[in-house]
Design a protein around this motif. Structure first.
Motif, PDB file in Angstrom:
ATOM      1  N   ARG A 284       0.832  -1.202   0.000  1.00 11.99           N
ATOM      2  CA  ARG A 284       0.000   0.000   0.000  1.00 11.99           C
ATOM      3  C   ARG A 284       0.866   1.251   0.000  1.00 11.99           C
ATOM      4  O   ARG A 284       0.599   2.215  -0.692  1.00 11.99           O
ATOM      5  CB  ARG A 284      -0.913  -0.002   1.221  1.00 11.99           C
ATOM      6  CG  ARG A 284      -1.908   1.137   1.207  1.00 11.99           C
ATOM      7  CD  ARG A 284      -2.771   1.160   2.441  1.00 11.99           C
ATOM      8  NE  ARG A 284      -3.613  -0.033   2.553  1.00 11.99           N
ATOM      9  CZ  ARG A 284      -4.494  -0.215   3.534  1.00 11.99           C
ATOM     10  NH1 ARG A 284      -4.634   0.708   4.471  1.00 11.99           N
ATOM     11  NH2 ARG A 284      -5.211  -1.315   3.602  1.00 11.99           N
ATOM     12  N   ARG A 285       1.935   1.224   0.789  1.00 10.60           N
ATOM     13  CA  ARG A 285       2.774   2.422   0.932  1.00 10.60           C
ATOM     14  C   ARG A 285       4.034   2.363   0.072  1.00 10.60           C
ATOM     15  O   ARG A 285       4.862   3.250   0.125  1.00 10.60           O
ATOM     16  CB  ARG A 285       3.106   2.633   2.414  1.00 10.60           C
ATOM     17  CG  ARG A 285       1.856   2.946   3.219  1.00 10.60           C
ATOM     18  CD  ARG A 285       2.074   2.890   4.709  1.00 10.60           C
ATOM     19  NE  ARG A 285       0.789   2.979   5.408  1.00 10.60           N
ATOM     20  CZ  ARG A 285      -0.027   1.960   5.631  1.00 10.60           C
ATOM     21  NH1 ARG A 285       0.327   0.742   5.262  1.00 10.60           N
ATOM     22  NH2 ARG A 285      -1.175   2.136   6.236  1.00 10.60           N
ATOM     23  N   LYS A 286       4.173   1.287  -0.677  1.00  9.99           N
ATOM     24  CA  LYS A 286       5.245   1.146  -1.654  1.00  9.99           C
ATOM     25  C   LYS A 286       6.653   1.282  -1.069  1.00  9.99           C
ATOM     26  O   LYS A 286       7.491   1.991  -1.601  1.00  9.99           O
ATOM     27  CB  LYS A 286       5.086   2.174  -2.801  1.00  9.99           C
ATOM     28  CG  LYS A 286       3.738   2.136  -3.482  1.00  9.99           C
ATOM     29  CD  LYS A 286       3.803   1.316  -4.777  1.00  9.99           C
ATOM     30  CE  LYS A 286       2.452   1.302  -5.447  1.00  9.99           C
ATOM     31  NZ  LYS A 286       1.799  -0.005  -5.412  1.00  9.99           N
ATOM     32  N   TYR A 287       6.864   0.687   0.071  1.00  9.33           N
ATOM     33  CA  TYR A 287       8.238   0.614   0.561  1.00  9.33           C
ATOM     34  C   TYR A 287       8.367  -0.662   1.386  1.00  9.33           C
ATOM     35  O   TYR A 287       7.370  -1.310   1.711  1.00  9.33           O
ATOM     36  CB  TYR A 287       8.612   1.848   1.398  1.00  9.33           C
ATOM     37  CG  TYR A 287       8.117   1.827   2.819  1.00  9.33           C
ATOM     38  CD1 TYR A 287       6.828   2.221   3.130  1.00  9.33           C
ATOM     39  CD2 TYR A 287       8.949   1.395   3.867  1.00  9.33           C
ATOM     40  CE1 TYR A 287       6.359   2.197   4.427  1.00  9.33           C
ATOM     41  CE2 TYR A 287       8.486   1.363   5.173  1.00  9.33           C
ATOM     42  CZ  TYR A 287       7.192   1.763   5.456  1.00  9.33           C
ATOM     43  OH  TYR A 287       6.730   1.721   6.738  1.00  9.33           O
ATOM     44  N   GLY A 288       9.612  -1.029   1.681  1.00  7.59           N
ATOM     45  CA  GLY A 288       9.812  -2.257   2.434  1.00  7.59           C
ATOM     46  C   GLY A 288      10.911  -2.115   3.457  1.00  7.59           C
ATOM     47  O   GLY A 288      11.659  -1.131   3.451  1.00  7.59           O
TER      48      GLY A 288
ATOM     49  N   ASP B 234      17.259  -1.878   6.544  1.00  7.38           N
ATOM     50  CA  ASP B 234      17.136  -0.615   5.829  1.00  7.38           C
ATOM     51  C   ASP B 234      15.737  -0.459   5.264  1.00  7.38           C
ATOM     52  O   ASP B 234      15.085  -1.431   4.942  1.00  7.38           O
ATOM     53  CB  ASP B 234      18.133  -0.581   4.661  1.00  7.38           C
ATOM     54  CG  ASP B 234      19.507  -0.130   5.119  1.00  7.38           C
ATOM     55  OD1 ASP B 234      19.549   0.797   5.951  1.00  7.38           O
ATOM     56  OD2 ASP B 234      20.504  -0.723   4.670  1.00  7.38           O
ATOM     57  N   TYR B 235      15.328   0.810   5.126  1.00  5.76           N
ATOM     58  CA  TYR B 235      14.088   1.083   4.415  1.00  5.76           C
ATOM     59  C   TYR B 235      14.434   1.168   2.942  1.00  5.76           C
ATOM     60  O   TYR B 235      15.372   1.866   2.565  1.00  5.76           O
ATOM     61  CB  TYR B 235      13.495   2.417   4.855  1.00  5.76           C
ATOM     62  CG  TYR B 235      13.051   2.403   6.295  1.00  5.76           C
ATOM     63  CD1 TYR B 235      11.786   1.925   6.639  1.00  5.76           C
ATOM     64  CD2 TYR B 235      13.884   2.866   7.304  1.00  5.76           C
ATOM     65  CE1 TYR B 235      11.375   1.893   7.960  1.00  5.76           C
ATOM     66  CE2 TYR B 235      13.476   2.841   8.634  1.00  5.76           C
ATOM     67  CZ  TYR B 235      12.223   2.353   8.956  1.00  5.76           C
ATOM     68  OH  TYR B 235      11.821   2.315  10.258  1.00  5.76           O
ATOM     69  N   ILE B 236      13.713   0.449   2.122  1.00  5.24           N
ATOM     70  CA  ILE B 236      13.960   0.582   0.696  1.00  5.24           C
ATOM     71  C   ILE B 236      12.642   0.801  -0.030  1.00  5.24           C
ATOM     72  O   ILE B 236      11.612   0.233   0.329  1.00  5.24           O
ATOM     73  CB  ILE B 236      14.683  -0.647   0.085  1.00  5.24           C
ATOM     74  CG1 ILE B 236      13.920  -1.941   0.398  1.00  5.24           C
ATOM     75  CG2 ILE B 236      16.103  -0.762   0.599  1.00  5.24           C
ATOM     76  CD1 ILE B 236      14.465  -3.127  -0.372  1.00  5.24           C
ATOM     77  N   SER B 237      12.680   1.686  -1.024  1.00  2.84           N
ATOM     78  CA  SER B 237      11.480   1.836  -1.848  1.00  2.84           C
ATOM     79  C   SER B 237      11.796   1.230  -3.195  1.00  2.84           C
ATOM     80  O   SER B 237      12.875   1.437  -3.753  1.00  2.84           O
ATOM     81  CB  SER B 237      11.084   3.304  -1.977  1.00  2.84           C
ATOM     82  OG  SER B 237      12.217   4.085  -2.220  1.00  2.84           O
ATOM     83  N   LEU B 238      10.889   0.418  -3.678  1.00  7.60           N
ATOM     84  CA  LEU B 238      11.109  -0.217  -4.977  1.00  7.60           C
ATOM     85  C   LEU B 238       9.763  -0.580  -5.561  1.00  7.60           C
ATOM     86  O   LEU B 238       8.742  -0.595  -4.861  1.00  7.60           O
ATOM     87  CB  LEU B 238      12.015  -1.448  -4.848  1.00  7.60           C
ATOM     88  CG  LEU B 238      11.440  -2.737  -4.285  1.00  7.60           C
ATOM     89  CD1 LEU B 238      12.392  -3.884  -4.547  1.00  7.60           C
ATOM     90  CD2 LEU B 238      11.179  -2.629  -2.791  1.00  7.60           C
ATOM     91  N   GLU B 239       9.770  -0.832  -6.835  1.00  4.18           N
ATOM     92  CA  GLU B 239       8.547  -1.286  -7.491  1.00  4.18           C
ATOM     93  C   GLU B 239       8.565  -2.807  -7.498  1.00  4.18           C
ATOM     94  O   GLU B 239       9.517  -3.419  -7.983  1.00  4.18           O
ATOM     95  CB  GLU B 239       8.482  -0.750  -8.927  1.00  4.18           C
ATOM     96  CG  GLU B 239       7.926   0.669  -9.037  1.00  4.18           C
ATOM     97  CD  GLU B 239       6.530   0.826  -8.444  1.00  4.18           C
ATOM     98  OE1 GLU B 239       5.676  -0.046  -8.703  1.00  4.18           O
ATOM     99  OE2 GLU B 239       6.305   1.805  -7.706  1.00  4.18           O
ATOM    100  N   VAL B 240       7.560  -3.390  -6.922  1.00  6.63           N
ATOM    101  CA  VAL B 240       7.460  -4.850  -6.970  1.00  6.63           C
ATOM    102  C   VAL B 240       6.395  -5.207  -7.988  1.00  6.63           C
ATOM    103  O   VAL B 240       5.301  -4.639  -7.984  1.00  6.63           O
ATOM    104  CB  VAL B 240       7.103  -5.407  -5.575  1.00  6.63           C
ATOM    105  CG1 VAL B 240       6.756  -6.879  -5.680  1.00  6.63           C
ATOM    106  CG2 VAL B 240       8.252  -5.201  -4.617  1.00  6.63           C
ATOM    107  N   SER B 241       6.730  -6.116  -8.877  1.00  4.28           N
ATOM    108  CA  SER B 241       5.801  -6.498  -9.938  1.00  4.28           C
ATOM    109  C   SER B 241       4.501  -7.063  -9.361  1.00  4.28           C
ATOM    110  O   SER B 241       4.507  -7.767  -8.357  1.00  4.28           O
ATOM    111  CB  SER B 241       6.457  -7.538 -10.842  1.00  4.28           C
ATOM    112  OG  SER B 241       5.468  -8.182 -11.611  1.00  4.28           O
ATOM    113  N   ASN B 242       3.405  -6.742 -10.012  1.00  4.77           N
ATOM    114  CA  ASN B 242       2.093  -7.232  -9.556  1.00  4.77           C
ATOM    115  C   ASN B 242       1.993  -8.750  -9.603  1.00  4.77           C
ATOM    116  O   ASN B 242       1.178  -9.346  -8.924  1.00  4.77           O
ATOM    117  CB  ASN B 242       0.985  -6.656 -10.438  1.00  4.77           C
ATOM    118  CG  ASN B 242       0.786  -5.196 -10.152  1.00  4.77           C
ATOM    119  OD1 ASN B 242       1.040  -4.746  -9.029  1.00  4.77           O
ATOM    120  ND2 ASN B 242       0.361  -4.448 -11.155  1.00  4.77           N
TER     121      ASN B 242
END
Lengths: 428, 260
Positions: B177-181, B190-198
């Motif tokens: 939902r918030r697009k980070y992991g 670490d906090y990482i933001s990435l695009e994960v494929s649907n």
């Protein structure tokens, strides 16, 4: 790993282990060591819930369901015609690790049928725990069954690898045990409990002097009783329970409503309903003893050998002791606050904090989350419109029942009908 | 007053309100704000030093629990929670006294304080649910991977728990939902933001992303879940109360039920 074979074993041995209700994974102090796997120092976690609403916290299985005993109440009894299976030590280790790494479970709860003899069985359980701790550097939770009759040496080893040890006394009274499990004696269960209790005390004392002393069963021990299989009263059950808490420093006593699994004429027949309401009332009583400062004699005694089914045990106590109420919420001490029906320990703490700032009235108390339906008859606060009427216990009870919805309504529907037909004219 | 949505941004806003002795303020996240005709709006520039001063000032007037409550309630992202927290912070600075153990966060008869304690409870429950309901799957490159979409922004609270527990495996928990992991590389989180494929959660793609054994263990787990149930005690209401349906999509043991 032969997947199909493992799957079959898992089905049989999980099915056989599910009647053990202990699911706790809390209370241990084992922290992660040397960047190993797992940590069980925090609070327990229920990773899932089965469709019967019970928590799944541990991988709960039997090592084997081969058993030399023939206890009538037990599904793995010798004479029962069921599929038998046995895990290899390594198989249990691999399953536990694979499940734990995927965050399915908090750890392992390993029990077993008694194959060959007590020592062989206990030795196999200890081997699993040892492998997990020493070869896999596993710091998750391990609950082992103490097998009655196992040697002292094995029991000591078990406690060094496990977080919790338990023996189920199963039948609350000695007469019941004699009837349903003629091969077993009460002493068989008591001995390992006594042993574990003493080891815990000894290791704790040594740890105070020598810091490197290993921890012994840090989450303590627990036991379980089957309810409704052998005709005990609630008083008999809870006095036994209180005795175990006191005598053996039990962390928990579990109550397991008997699930009919046999056509044995000594037991309730198949199709009889599981006594879930009764089980619930016993747990409520257990909580009152452990967290609310009640003495067992206040809740159950010769005059009241059984708990009421239609009201909870605290309300029942309050109705029998109306002379102690109403309690002034703004003045009373914690012990008395905890005795007001409809006020839980969380609310007690909130009241004690909040009243430092101002006097509390009904509005405040309601917002805090007190069950006013029950509480209003037993307390006064900084409001003028408190209950002034002098009501009898029976009147209060019926007023409360009229305004409540019990999830067990169907169970005591008949009683309720009786009440409502009497009370309806008054309500109008 | 508008701020950038970060916790530091919020504390900077609080600093400015105190400094300029502002009253009748509404604090809102910039991204969510709507134009109003008559109110004066101001955008606060996040200032780490100012935020620090507020945070340290609080430490002298309220307990650790009180400060934790501010952070946890903030993570709820509940609309107008900032103003509720402002009320608490203002009361703490005017009345709070750590030595007299006058803990404002325990004044449960103040509706705003009670609200904070309830929100904290909700956030904490959601955090605990994530501890419980995360289901890792092992990817082909040796990463234990899980997706979640919690009701509140709780992953920052989960990091420590997972780090302590899975110290010897690489893992990534991704908030869709918030697009980070949060990602653990065997050293730190670490906090990482990435695009994960649907497609990552598509059953048909499972063999593409995940190891062969992965499917096997999920199946074993589903079997265990079924075997450990006692049908004669069935209580679906209780079941759903403990495991609300919105979480089922992460729980491999519930996949067979979802297909039905």
């Amino acid at each position: 790993m032969n997947f199909e074979r493992i799957k079959e074993k898992l089905n049989i041995l999980a099915d056989a282990a599910k009647y053990d209700v202990s699911c706790s994974s809390s209370g241990s102090k084992r922290t992660n060591k040397n960047k190993g796997l797992g940590d069980s120092s925090g609070m327990g976690i229920c990773h899932s819930y089965t469709e019967d609403g019970r928590c799944v916290s541990l991988l709960k299985i039997l090592l084997t369901n081969h058993c030399i005993f023939d206890c009538a109440y037990c599904v793995t009894r010798k004479s029962n015609d069921i599929k038998r299976a046995a895990f290899k030590v390594q198989e249990v280790v691999d399953l536990t690790i694979a499940f734990y790494r995927r965050n399915y479970i908090e750890g392992l709860f390993l029990s077993s049928g008694i194959f060959k003899d007590a020592d062989t069985t206990m030795d196999r359980l200890v081997q699993v725990a040892k492998k997990l701790r020493e070869e896999e550097n596993f710091n998750g939770y391990i609950h082992l069954k103490s097998i009655p009759g196992a040697s002292d040496e094995l029991m000591r080893e078990a406690g060094l690898y496990a977080d919790r040890l338990s023996v189920n006394i199963e039948i609350p009274s000695e007469e019941g045990l004699k009837l349903l499990a003629p091969d077993k004696k009460r002493e068989d269960f008591i001995k390992p409990m006594e042993k574990v209790k003493n080891e815990i005390i000894q290791y704790k004392a040594e740890k105070k002097l020598i810091k490197s002393t290993p921890i012994y069963a840090p989450a303590g021990q627990s036991t379980q009783m089957i309810i409704g299989a052998s005709g005990e009263t609630d008083a008999e059950i809870m006095y036994t329970s209180a005795y175990f808490y006191k005598q053996f420093n039990m962390k928990r006593v579990y109550y397991s409503g008997y699930i009919p699994i046999s056509y044995d004429s000594r037991l309730p027949s198949i199709g009889t309903e599981v006594p879930m309401l009764r089980e619930n009332r016993l747990y409520q009583t257990d909580w009152l003893l452990r967290f609310y400062g009640f003495d067992i004699r206040e809740l159950l005694n010769k005059e009241h050998p059984n708990l009421d089914s239609d009201i909870d045990p605290k309300l029942s106590y309050a109705l029998r002791n109306l002379h102690l109420f109403p309690v002034d919420v703004n003045k009373a001490d914690k012990t008395m606050l905890a005795r007001i029906p409809g006020v839980g320990m969380k609310s007690v703490n909130k009241i004690v904090h909040a009243r430092r700032f101002r006097k509390l009235n009904w509005g405040h108390l309601k917002a805090i989350g007190i069950a006013m339906n029950r509480a209003q008859y037993f307390m006064v606060c900084d409001s003028r419109d408190f209950e002034r009427k002098d009501r009898t216990a029976a009147q209060i009870k019926s007023l409360i029942l009229q305004h409540s919805n019990s999830k067990y309504q169907n169970t005591h529907n008949q009683q309720l009908n009786l009440f409502s037909s009497v009370e309806t004219p008054m309500a109008v | 007053m508008l701020y950038d949505g970060t916790f530091e941004g919020f504390l900077s806003t609080v600093f400015q309100i105190f400094e300029e002795k502002l009253t009748n303020v509404i604090i809102e996240k910039e991204a969510l704000a709507t134009e109003t005709l008559f109110d004066r709006t101001e955008t606060v520039v996040t200032d780490t030093q100012k935020a620090q001063r507020v945070w340290k000032g609080l430490a002298q007037r309220c307990s650790g629990e009180g400060r934790n409550n501010i952070y946890k309630a903030f993570l709820s992202e509940i609309f107008t929670i900032e103003n509720t927290l402002l009320h608490f912070i203002q009361r703490t600075f005017s009345e709070g006294d750590i030595r007299k153990s006058k803990k404002i966060h325990t004044d449960f008869a103040d509706p705003e304080i009670l609200k904070i304690s309830k929100v904290v409870k909700m956030v904490h429950r959601e955090k605990h649910r994530m501890d419980a309901f995360v289901r890792f799957r092992l990817t082909k490159d040796g990463l234990y991977f899980a997706t979640v979409s919690p009701d509140f922004n709780v992953l920052p609270l989960n990091a420590k728990h997972f780090k302590n527990r899975y110290a010897d495996q690489k893992w990534l928990i991704y908030d869709t939902r918030r697009k980070y992991g949060i990602y653990y590389d065997l050293e730190c989180v670490d906090y990482i933001s990435l695009e994960v494929s649907n497609t990552i959660n598509n059953a048909s793609m499972a063999t593409y992303y995940f190891t062969e054994d992965e499917q096997v263990f999920q199946e074993l787990w589903q079997n265990y879940f079924k075997s450990t149930n006692i049908p004669s005690r069935k209580n679906l209401k209780l079941h759903v109360q403990h495991v609300p349906k919105r979480y089922w999509k992460y729980l491999s043991e519930k996949f067979p039920d979802l297909k039905k």
